[in-house]
Design a protein around this motif. Sequence first.
Motif, PDB file in Angstrom:
ATOM      1  N   ASP A 221       0.824  -1.214   0.000  1.00 42.55           N
ATOM      2  CA  ASP A 221       0.000   0.000   0.000  1.00 42.55           C
ATOM      3  C   ASP A 221       0.860   1.267   0.000  1.00 42.55           C
ATOM      4  O   ASP A 221       0.420   2.309  -0.499  1.00 42.55           O
ATOM      5  CB  ASP A 221      -0.931   0.017   1.210  1.00 42.55           C
ATOM      6  N   ASN A 222       2.067   1.175   0.545  1.00 43.19           N
ATOM      7  CA  ASN A 222       2.936   2.350   0.618  1.00 43.19           C
ATOM      8  C   ASN A 222       3.525   2.741  -0.728  1.00 43.19           C
ATOM      9  O   ASN A 222       4.094   3.824  -0.868  1.00 43.19           O
ATOM     10  CB  ASN A 222       4.071   2.117   1.614  1.00 43.19           C
ATOM     11  N   LEU A 223       3.385   1.859  -1.707  1.00 45.23           N
ATOM     12  CA  LEU A 223       3.866   2.231  -3.041  1.00 45.23           C
ATOM     13  C   LEU A 223       3.111   3.435  -3.590  1.00 45.23           C
ATOM     14  O   LEU A 223       3.622   4.153  -4.447  1.00 45.23           O
ATOM     15  CB  LEU A 223       3.740   1.046  -4.004  1.00 45.23           C
ATOM     16  N   ALA A 224       1.908   3.650  -3.079  1.00 49.13           N
ATOM     17  CA  ALA A 224       1.143   4.818  -3.516  1.00 49.13           C
ATOM     18  C   ALA A 224       1.827   6.122  -3.116  1.00 49.13           C
ATOM     19  O   ALA A 224       1.536   7.183  -3.682  1.00 49.13           O
ATOM     20  CB  ALA A 224      -0.267   4.762  -2.933  1.00 49.13           C
ATOM     21  N   LYS A 225       2.725   6.062  -2.144  1.00 47.71           N
ATOM     22  CA  LYS A 225       3.474   7.257  -1.741  1.00 47.71           C
ATOM     23  C   LYS A 225       4.351   7.788  -2.870  1.00 47.71           C
ATOM     24  O   LYS A 225       4.698   8.974  -2.896  1.00 47.71           O
ATOM     25  CB  LYS A 225       4.371   6.948  -0.538  1.00 47.71           C
ATOM     26  N   PHE A 226       4.715   6.896  -3.761  1.00 45.38           N
ATOM     27  CA  PHE A 226       5.646   7.293  -4.813  1.00 45.38           C
ATOM     28  C   PHE A 226       4.884   7.941  -5.970  1.00 45.38           C
ATOM     29  O   PHE A 226       4.853   7.440  -7.092  1.00 45.38           O
ATOM     30  CB  PHE A 226       6.477   6.088  -5.272  1.00 45.38           C
ATOM     31  N   ASP A 227       4.281   9.098  -5.652  1.00 48.03           N
ATOM     32  CA  ASP A 227       3.614   9.896  -6.675  1.00 48.03           C
ATOM     33  C   ASP A 227       4.660  10.782  -7.342  1.00 48.03           C
ATOM     34  O   ASP A 227       5.875  10.656  -7.086  1.00 48.03           O
ATOM     35  CB  ASP A 227       2.490  10.721  -6.056  1.00 48.03           C
ATOM     36  N   SER A 228       4.236  11.689  -8.187  1.00 48.86           N
ATOM     37  CA  SER A 228       5.188  12.514  -8.934  1.00 48.86           C
ATOM     38  C   SER A 228       6.055  13.354  -7.996  1.00 48.86           C
ATOM     39  O   SER A 228       7.256  13.535  -8.233  1.00 48.86           O
ATOM     40  CB  SER A 228       4.446  13.414  -9.920  1.00 48.86           C
TER      41      SER A 228
END
Length: 394
Positions: A285-292
């Motif tokens: 779920d923390n992969l969503a942190k890697f936004d632009s």
Amino acid sequence: MKKIKILFLFVCLSTFLSACGDDNDASVPVAVKTVLMYLVGDNNISDHIYNSIASVERGLGEVTSPGTFVIYWDGGSRKGEFPVPTLFKYEVDGKGSVSKREVIKTYSSQNSVSNEVVINVLKDVETYCPAERYSLIFGSHATGWLPVDDSKSRSFGDDSGAKINIPDLSKALAQSGIHFDYILFDACLMSQVEVAYELRNAADYLILSPAEIWDKGFPYFKMVKYLLATDNTKQNAINIAKDFVDFYENECTERIPWATIAVIKTDEMQALASITRLIMGQYQDNLAKFDSNKINYFQTHYGYGRSPFNYSTYDFRAFVRELTSNNIPSAFEEQLSKVVVFKDYVDDAGFVNIDPEVYSGIGCYIPYKSFSKWNAYFKNLQWYLAAGWDEADW
């Protein structure tokens, strides 16, 4: 008459056995160690790559163990001395004596970064310079795991525009049948988990730079004694890396000090991939942190690649720290230290903003939706499946 025939057969047999003995006596002696330096210099840094030859020659007299140093040269700027790709060698006795340069074989014009040529050259080295142990140095342009394309992305090599993807290079090394003590890449951006995982079966150790390398390359005149040594592979690889950093920090006065290096123990890469896969699953779920915004932040603070290779590789430990919300599992830290047995850098030039608290010496790719071409190729790498990216929602 019967005795004459028997005597005749005995003489023939004796002659045959004698001839066999002569053939054995004339066979190529097996050295303790052969090092191959494979230089692909038909490109815009040909002169700089060529200087590595003189640096090797300067250091051979300091070697304290007998062996053979072989160089394959394919470079466009030295047509007078090497009109075609050439394989040549030096023999050292470990007591200060060094043979004159001896040409082993010349080749017609060829693509030195094709699978076929890499395999053929390695087999020629095995035939003409047989040894109990081998090590390998690659020198050329490189961009690490990135796919070969029509721009500056090279993966490895640049032979008048020809390049080779790391998985293909790995296959060529496997098909040669030679396992190396170490493989050193005198080339940019090669210390990446994706590269190390592809090459994990080719050598015991990899000596790699996670960022760019100055055009002066490695200080071979300092390192040759370790390159040919056979007593302790791990320590010799570390000594090579130490000499690299020391040279740029203390001796290379015409350049602002800059160097990054790591020594990778390949048989620990599988365990690192397994732990990474567990972490990826736990913190998916923390992969969503890697936004632009986060990707841009990572490029600025932990990115090893500079334009046009921005966003291609970031510090691996920094990625895991962010993924785990600054709670890196101790098992990961322990395994990473088993993989990266040595790391160092000097960063006075400031080309890459290295964080000394997180610097791991090895990079990784973080897929982002904007990089569709890179993402598609990334799925072909062994690391993609081994590290759990196939289960990630990205």
